[in-house]
Design a protein around this motif. Sequence first.
Motif, PDB file in Angstrom:
ATOM      1  N   PHE A   1       0.875  -1.176   0.000  1.00  0.00           N
ATOM      2  CA  PHE A   1       0.000   0.000   0.000  1.00  0.00           C
ATOM      3  C   PHE A   1       0.914   1.229   0.000  1.00  0.00           C
ATOM      4  O   PHE A   1       1.329   1.717   1.042  1.00  0.00           O
ATOM      5  CB  PHE A   1      -0.904  -0.003   1.227  1.00  0.00           C
ATOM      6  CG  PHE A   1      -2.121  -0.894   1.094  1.00  0.00           C
ATOM      7  CD1 PHE A   1      -2.249  -1.782   0.044  1.00  0.00           C
ATOM      8  CD2 PHE A   1      -3.141  -0.824   2.022  1.00  0.00           C
ATOM      9  CE1 PHE A   1      -3.370  -2.593  -0.088  1.00  0.00           C
ATOM     10  CE2 PHE A   1      -4.274  -1.624   1.906  1.00  0.00           C
ATOM     11  CZ  PHE A   1      -4.385  -2.511   0.853  1.00  0.00           C
ATOM     12  N   ALA A   2       1.240   1.714  -1.181  1.00  0.00           N
ATOM     13  CA  ALA A   2       2.242   2.765  -1.348  1.00  0.00           C
ATOM     14  C   ALA A   2       1.574   4.119  -1.522  1.00  0.00           C
ATOM     15  O   ALA A   2       0.913   4.366  -2.532  1.00  0.00           O
ATOM     16  CB  ALA A   2       3.125   2.457  -2.550  1.00  0.00           C
ATOM     17  N   ALA A   3       1.770   5.000  -0.565  1.00  0.00           N
ATOM     18  CA  ALA A   3       1.188   6.347  -0.632  1.00  0.00           C
ATOM     19  C   ALA A   3       2.278   7.333  -1.058  1.00  0.00           C
ATOM     20  O   ALA A   3       2.694   7.340  -2.218  1.00  0.00           O
ATOM     21  CB  ALA A   3       0.581   6.730   0.716  1.00  0.00           C
TER      22      ALA A   3
ATOM     23  N   LEU B   1      11.779  -0.582   6.979  1.00  0.00           N
ATOM     24  CA  LEU B   1      11.813  -0.132   5.587  1.00  0.00           C
ATOM     25  C   LEU B   1      12.382   1.279   5.463  1.00  0.00           C
ATOM     26  O   LEU B   1      12.929   1.642   4.428  1.00  0.00           O
ATOM     27  CB  LEU B   1      10.396  -0.172   4.990  1.00  0.00           C
ATOM     28  CG  LEU B   1       9.782  -1.562   4.837  1.00  0.00           C
ATOM     29  CD1 LEU B   1       8.320  -1.447   4.420  1.00  0.00           C
ATOM     30  CD2 LEU B   1      10.550  -2.393   3.819  1.00  0.00           C
ATOM     31  N   GLY B   2      12.256   2.055   6.512  1.00  0.00           N
ATOM     32  CA  GLY B   2      12.713   3.438   6.453  1.00  0.00           C
ATOM     33  C   GLY B   2      14.125   3.664   6.963  1.00  0.00           C
ATOM     34  O   GLY B   2      14.834   4.537   6.446  1.00  0.00           O
ATOM     35  N   TYR B   3      14.544   2.854   7.957  1.00  0.00           N
ATOM     36  CA  TYR B   3      15.770   3.236   8.661  1.00  0.00           C
ATOM     37  C   TYR B   3      16.767   2.098   8.862  1.00  0.00           C
ATOM     38  O   TYR B   3      17.780   2.284   9.523  1.00  0.00           O
ATOM     39  CB  TYR B   3      15.409   3.837  10.023  1.00  0.00           C
ATOM     40  CG  TYR B   3      14.493   5.031   9.884  1.00  0.00           C
ATOM     41  CD1 TYR B   3      14.987   6.256   9.452  1.00  0.00           C
ATOM     42  CD2 TYR B   3      13.123   4.909  10.145  1.00  0.00           C
ATOM     43  CE1 TYR B   3      14.141   7.346   9.294  1.00  0.00           C
ATOM     44  CE2 TYR B   3      12.273   5.999   9.988  1.00  0.00           C
ATOM     45  CZ  TYR B   3      12.787   7.214   9.560  1.00  0.00           C
ATOM     46  OH  TYR B   3      11.949   8.291   9.400  1.00  0.00           O
TER      47      TYR B   3
ATOM     48  N   ASP C   1       3.304  -7.300   2.661  1.00  0.00           N
ATOM     49  CA  ASP C   1       3.080  -5.848   2.666  1.00  0.00           C
ATOM     50  C   ASP C   1       3.783  -5.273   3.885  1.00  0.00           C
ATOM     51  O   ASP C   1       4.076  -5.981   4.849  1.00  0.00           O
ATOM     52  CB  ASP C   1       1.584  -5.537   2.729  1.00  0.00           C
ATOM     53  CG  ASP C   1       1.237  -4.092   2.395  1.00  0.00           C
ATOM     54  OD1 ASP C   1       2.171  -3.294   2.151  1.00  0.00           O
ATOM     55  OD2 ASP C   1       0.033  -3.757   2.384  1.00  0.00           O
ATOM     56  N   ALA C   2       4.019  -3.977   3.836  1.00  0.00           N
ATOM     57  CA  ALA C   2       4.505  -3.266   5.008  1.00  0.00           C
ATOM     58  C   ALA C   2       3.428  -3.272   6.097  1.00  0.00           C
ATOM     59  O   ALA C   2       2.251  -3.519   5.828  1.00  0.00           O
ATOM     60  CB  ALA C   2       4.871  -1.832   4.641  1.00  0.00           C
ATOM     61  N   SER C   3       3.835  -2.986   7.316  1.00  0.00           N
ATOM     62  CA  SER C   3       2.877  -2.955   8.413  1.00  0.00           C
ATOM     63  C   SER C   3       1.829  -1.871   8.231  1.00  0.00           C
ATOM     64  O   SER C   3       0.654  -2.081   8.517  1.00  0.00           O
ATOM     65  CB  SER C   3       3.610  -2.732   9.745  1.00  0.00           C
ATOM     66  OG  SER C   3       4.389  -3.855  10.080  1.00  0.00           O
TER      67      SER C   3
ATOM     68  N   ASN D   1      15.034  -0.543   0.166  1.00  0.00           N
ATOM     69  CA  ASN D   1      14.425  -1.464   1.126  1.00  0.00           C
ATOM     70  C   ASN D   1      13.108  -2.030   0.612  1.00  0.00           C
ATOM     71  O   ASN D   1      12.797  -3.208   0.844  1.00  0.00           O
ATOM     72  CB  ASN D   1      14.218  -0.765   2.464  1.00  0.00           C
ATOM     73  CG  ASN D   1      15.518  -0.580   3.218  1.00  0.00           C
ATOM     74  OD1 ASN D   1      16.526  -1.202   2.878  1.00  0.00           O
ATOM     75  ND2 ASN D   1      15.506   0.260   4.232  1.00  0.00           N
ATOM     76  N   VAL D   2      12.336  -1.199  -0.062  1.00  0.00           N
ATOM     77  CA  VAL D   2      11.097  -1.707  -0.668  1.00  0.00           C
ATOM     78  C   VAL D   2      11.433  -2.712  -1.766  1.00  0.00           C
ATOM     79  O   VAL D   2      10.774  -3.748  -1.912  1.00  0.00           O
ATOM     80  CB  VAL D   2      10.258  -0.540  -1.220  1.00  0.00           C
ATOM     81  CG1 VAL D   2       9.025  -1.068  -1.976  1.00  0.00           C
ATOM     82  CG2 VAL D   2       9.805   0.379  -0.084  1.00  0.00           C
TER      83      VAL D   2
END
Length: 480
Positions: A31-33, A341-343, A369-371, A382-383
Amino acid sequence: MSMEQLYSERLNRYVTAMRNEKPDRIPIRPFAAEFAAKYAGYTCQEVTHDFEKAFAAVRKCAADFDWDATVGNMVYVWTGLTQAIGMKYYAVPGIDISADTGFQYLEPSEDDAHMRPDEYDALIEDPTGFLYNVWLPRVSNEVSPIGEPATYRNNLSFVKGGMAMLSYFGGFGTQGALLRSESGTVSAIAGIFKAPFDIIADKLRGYLGLTMDMFERPDKVLAACEALMPHLLHVALTTADPEKNVPIGFWMHRGCVPFVTHDQFESHYWPTLKPIIEEIWKNGHQTLFYAEGNWDAHLDRFAELPAGSIVYHVDQGDIFEAHRKLGHKFCLSGGIPNFILGYRSPDDVRAYCKKVIDGVAGDGGYVMDASAIMQDDSQVENVRAMTDFTREYGVYSSGASRLPDHAPKQAPDARQTGEAADDGMSGRLAPTIKPGVCIPWEQKAKELPKITGDKEMVRRIWEANDALAYTYIWQCLLSF
């Protein structure tokens, strides 16, 4: 392989997993915003205020990452539309906040809530009328309160808002077709649903106001939740996937511990949510429980729902505990922490993906999916690591998936499954004005001269157009 063949393969894979079965491999459905904006080279302002750029960003991600499914626009709130209506509760990127910051919801103070504590009876009596007459003038800086003179800008807000909403929602149909034809990507969800309790907390009383009401007038809160139930069900069913393949999106907000107590969940949240989910399932649709935050305290209650009726998405909860309590009945998704995924490094991402796949996906019934919804702090490398690792490691067989034979065109008969019968919404008192209606035909007919031609055609056209007005106000409440 043609794009249509690729699309069919991915749809079968995705649906098989959501039916809690084992596809050829684990489907990937991020779910990519705002992440999509960053990847495509747009600012947060661009994808929030120009939905065509948001659509283009998602299509680029879907094609480049080769995902199985995604949402046509996970930024979703189009601030061009909210400005046309005059909505006051959003901070718009590039106007109210930095152009590189995602849109922000402005929580009202307890004293400035969009519904007053003494207005529960009006909401209960006619929810649609209350939204038009009381709620909309308060949340819009363009709409005139009832009793005050209508202004030019008041009138324009309805014309611009209605036409903009039509344009935006129509754009999702085109977006879905382009995702299918350009990259063979499945549109991951259809429709919109929120729990009655969350609606009161999010858009009517505000969290602080509702917190006080649960102590001072809990009976009114429960009656209001019950009054909202048939309307929220109606919106969910009328916006759902007509093919009954992908689930209805359900965004879970403020009904879990510690936002509420266990007793409040039991007395208010669950009794007014469970029957709707059961009724949605009776109509052949799954619901995606997008459990934002940590809902571990309520897993036993969710396990009461009919097998296959939901897909449970894990955010900050324990995905291994969710698998233990729910995995025998429902597909799980998510569970890859956004902070990783971010850090963290790609190696950390791969290690965590392996941990989740090994722990919950051995027998199928899992969607990668990501959390939580991926914003612009998710790192591209990372994605890509999450995507590529799942594609390589999450393989069950070399054969392609096929749609399950028991895809829920209707819910299974309880006598066949051995489960207790689910009452859903049956037996509940019907509202005075039924869902989907603003002004009942019976009332309108009294205002017309005698109809000498086809009465049923006149009625049908009236009700279809009246339903558009109903859709407008409930979508303002639910989607914007």
